[in-house]
Design a protein around this motif. Structure first.
Motif, mmCIF file in Angstrom:
data_model
loop_
_atom_site.group_PDB
_atom_site.id
_atom_site.type_symbol
_atom_site.label_atom_id
_atom_site.label_comp_id
_atom_site.label_asym_id
_atom_site.label_seq_id
_atom_site.Cartn_x
_atom_site.Cartn_y
_atom_site.Cartn_z
ATOM 1 N N TYR A 1 3.513 40.934 46.155
ATOM 2 C CA TYR A 1 4.908 41.368 46.052
ATOM 3 C C TYR A 1 4.977 42.581 45.120
ATOM 4 O O TYR A 1 4.055 42.843 44.344
ATOM 5 C CB TYR A 1 5.798 40.253 45.506
ATOM 6 C CG TYR A 1 5.898 39.054 46.405
ATOM 7 C CD1 TYR A 1 6.909 38.945 47.349
ATOM 8 C CD2 TYR A 1 4.964 38.019 46.323
ATOM 9 C CE1 TYR A 1 7.003 37.847 48.188
ATOM 10 C CE2 TYR A 1 5.041 36.918 47.157
ATOM 11 C CZ TYR A 1 6.067 36.836 48.086
ATOM 12 O OH TYR A 1 6.138 35.752 48.916
ATOM 13 N N GLU B 1 18.977 51.394 42.566
ATOM 14 C CA GLU B 1 18.653 50.288 43.464
ATOM 15 C C GLU B 1 17.376 49.608 42.991
ATOM 16 O O GLU B 1 16.400 50.280 42.651
ATOM 17 C CB GLU B 1 18.463 50.774 44.895
ATOM 18 C CG GLU B 1 19.734 51.258 45.557
ATOM 19 C CD GLU B 1 19.498 51.627 47.009
ATOM 20 O OE1 GLU B 1 19.511 50.737 47.875
ATOM 21 O OE2 GLU B 1 19.280 52.822 47.274
ATOM 22 N N VAL C 1 14.729 46.583 44.309
ATOM 23 C CA VAL C 1 14.375 45.687 45.404
ATOM 24 C C VAL C 1 13.079 44.953 45.086
ATOM 25 O O VAL C 1 12.224 45.448 44.356
ATOM 26 C CB VAL C 1 14.207 46.453 46.749
ATOM 27 C CG1 VAL C 1 15.505 47.133 47.160
ATOM 28 C CG2 VAL C 1 13.071 47.463 46.676
ATOM 29 N N VAL D 1 10.008 43.462 47.362
ATOM 30 C CA VAL D 1 9.490 43.455 48.724
ATOM 31 C C VAL D 1 8.188 42.661 48.779
ATOM 32 O O VAL D 1 7.472 42.534 47.786
ATOM 33 C CB VAL D 1 9.254 44.880 49.273
ATOM 34 C CG1 VAL D 1 10.505 45.728 49.141
ATOM 35 C CG2 VAL D 1 8.079 45.553 48.581
ATOM 36 N N SER E 1 9.042 43.795 53.725
ATOM 37 C CA SER E 1 10.341 43.153 53.924
ATOM 38 C C SER E 1 11.035 42.969 52.578
ATOM 39 O O SER E 1 10.411 42.533 51.608
ATOM 40 C CB SER E 1 10.173 41.787 54.600
ATOM 41 O OG SER E 1 9.574 41.929 55.867
ATOM 42 N N ILE E 2 12.318 43.303 52.529
ATOM 43 C CA ILE E 2 13.081 43.175 51.287
ATOM 44 C C ILE E 2 13.437 41.712 51.069
ATOM 45 O O ILE E 2 14.082 41.076 51.904
ATOM 46 C CB ILE E 2 14.358 44.034 51.334
ATOM 47 C CG1 ILE E 2 13.994 45.520 51.443
ATOM 48 C CG2 ILE E 2 15.220 43.791 50.100
ATOM 49 C CD1 ILE E 2 15.188 46.446 51.569
ATOM 50 N N ARG E 3 13.023 41.154 49.927
ATOM 51 C CA ARG E 3 13.323 39.754 49.588
ATOM 52 C C ARG E 3 14.555 39.641 48.707
ATOM 53 O O ARG E 3 15.230 38.622 48.718
ATOM 54 C CB ARG E 3 12.116 39.116 48.905
ATOM 55 C CG ARG E 3 10.867 39.035 49.786
ATOM 56 C CD ARG E 3 11.093 38.185 51.028
ATOM 57 N NE ARG E 3 9.879 37.993 51.802
ATOM 58 C CZ ARG E 3 9.100 36.914 51.708
ATOM 59 N NH1 ARG E 3 9.405 35.942 50.853
ATOM 60 N NH2 ARG E 3 8.032 36.796 52.461
ATOM 61 N N ARG F 1 17.708 42.371 46.581
ATOM 62 C CA ARG F 1 18.176 43.743 46.364
ATOM 63 C C ARG F 1 19.392 43.727 45.449
ATOM 64 O O ARG F 1 20.297 42.922 45.615
ATOM 65 C CB ARG F 1 18.534 44.390 47.705
ATOM 66 C CG ARG F 1 19.114 45.783 47.624
ATOM 67 C CD ARG F 1 19.303 46.344 49.032
ATOM 68 N NE ARG F 1 19.945 47.648 49.008
ATOM 69 C CZ ARG F 1 21.264 47.837 49.098
ATOM 70 N NH1 ARG F 1 22.077 46.787 49.226
ATOM 71 N NH2 ARG F 1 21.770 49.052 49.058
ATOM 72 N N SER G 1 17.748 51.262 51.813
ATOM 73 C CA SER G 1 17.060 51.521 50.544
ATOM 74 C C SER G 1 15.710 52.200 50.744
ATOM 75 O O SER G 1 14.686 51.707 50.258
ATOM 76 C CB SER G 1 16.870 50.211 49.772
ATOM 77 O OG SER G 1 18.081 49.522 49.604
ATOM 78 N N VAL H 1 12.362 51.092 48.552
ATOM 79 C CA VAL H 1 11.235 50.489 49.262
ATOM 80 C C VAL H 1 9.999 51.379 49.122
ATOM 81 O O VAL H 1 8.875 50.892 48.947
ATOM 82 C CB VAL H 1 11.578 50.254 50.741
ATOM 83 C CG1 VAL H 1 10.348 49.811 51.531
ATOM 84 C CG2 VAL H 1 12.682 49.199 50.867
#
Length: 367
Positions: free
Chosen positions: A98, A110, A112, A114, A119-121, A123, A349, A353
């Motif tokens: 992660y 922002e 995040v 990921v 994949s964004i977990r 935010r 985002s 990301v």
């Protein structure tokens, strides 16, 4: 910012042109090579890994077994073919690693979290005050801590680090509130000290390009011109999978900030422009004229580069709605036959990301 740990500007993207080395002393390199390849190609077999890296079957087996034991990769269900034994597809394990990504913009920050496949977990978005001395630094640190806390405790050891994307273009810096700008030099050290994970720093546009290359539509492109549409329009040139900040890669005053000005002049409200994930209403002639000017600037940049580089592909990344980006790409293709324009698919985002991709590229991928 001379003491910062900068992430490499070319995040991976050399697995399909690099050869592995069959020696114990370079096992770490070979493992990175296999992980880079798996990030680009989901569900490939050991045989395909060997064919594309030049590694022996025995070396591939040892590496795959090791990476599986570490939880970085996972095997799929055996596929039975017409001839020979069944083949087993191998992919990255989304929960194998992660990363936290942070993007500091001119209106908001922002944060995040990921997973290993982008994949964004979680935010979080924090507004930035335009006041000279106002700071949201305590909330900023809390947002990073919360992103980590959103992950179950037993997975915290799988956090590769924190990526920080900061504006580097002078015009973009001037848009950023002074209170935020004044902390940039110390930000990496402060986050590392308070949060406890290594922090990797990169220019925000380069980070966004790297994120699109690692997780987005540019995964399978080796040469293209990357545009980022934010407050201003920015570009980066990618050749042989490497990201370059060329002389033509400057920012242009035809971004969303210009559209906001045009909409205000027409007497309408442009409040939706800065909301991530929100659809834009029709802004009429103001939007049409802006889009025309934007495409002309993109054409000019492409034309200047085509004198030296045989460009055929363009990627447009933005937090603007996909429908808007696709419309811009269609108009660009119509204006420039022979150019394929693709809207990025990291929505909402892209910079954050892209920032989150930095620890992955530094820790796991071939540089």
């Amino acid at each position: 910012m001379p003491d910062m740990r900068f992430a490499p500007p070319n995040p991976l993207r050399i697995a399909d042109r690099a050869s592995g080395l069959n020696a114990v002393s370079v096992r770490g390199y070979n493992e990175r090579l296999v992980l880079s390849l798996l990030l680009q190609s989901k569900g490939i077999t050991r045989l395909e890994i060997g064919e594309r890296t030049g590694l022996s079957a025995q070396t591939v087996s040892v590496i795959v077994r090791s990476l599986e034991q570490e939880g970085l990769i996972a095997k799929g269900e055996a596929q039975r073919g017409r001839v020979g034994p069944p083949t087993v597809p191998i992919s990255l394990n989304p929960e194998g690693a992660y990363s936290v990504g942070i993007s500091v913009g001119h209106r908001q920050v922002e944060v995040v979290l990921v997973d290993f496949v982008g994949s964004i977990r979680s935010r979080t978005v924090l507004p930035l005050s335009a006041a000279r001395h106002d700071t949201n630094h305590p909330q900023f640190m809390s947002a990073i801590a919360k992103a980590i806390a959103d992950l179950p405790q037993h997975l915290h050891s799988r956090i590769a680090g924190i990526g920080l994307a900061l504006p580097g273009d002078q015009a973009e810096l001037e848009l950023t509130p002074m209170a935020a700008r004044e902390r940039f030099d110390a930000l990496q050290e402060e986050v590392e000290r308070e949060i406890g994970y290594p922090v990797y720093v990169q220019n925000d546009i380069t980070a966004a390009a790297g994120g699109e290359s690692m997780f987005g539509v540019a995964k399978h492109l080796s040469d293209y011109l990357f545009f980022y549409l934010g407050a201003r329009l920015h570009s980066r040139l990618i050749l042989n999978h490497q990201i370059y900040n060329t002389a033509t890669a400057v920012s242009f005053d035809v971004g969303i900030l210009r559209l906001e000005e045009e909409i205000r002049r027409s007497g309408s409200s442009p409040s939706e422009l800065w909301e991530r994930g929100a659809d834009w209403p029709s802004f009429g002639e103001a939007e049409t004229a802006w889009q025309r000017e934007l495409v002309e600037q993109m054409k000019s940049s492409i034309g200047a580069l085509k004198q030296f580089v045989p460009l055929a592909s363009v990627v447009l990344s933005s937090y603007a709605p996909q429908a808007v980006c696709k419309a811009i790409c269609r108009e660009l293709e119509q204006a420039m036959p022979g150019i394929t324009a693709i809207a990025g698919n990291i929505e909402r985002s892209p910079k954050a990301v892209g920032a989150a991709s930095l620890p992955f590229s530094s820790r796991f991928m071939v540089e």
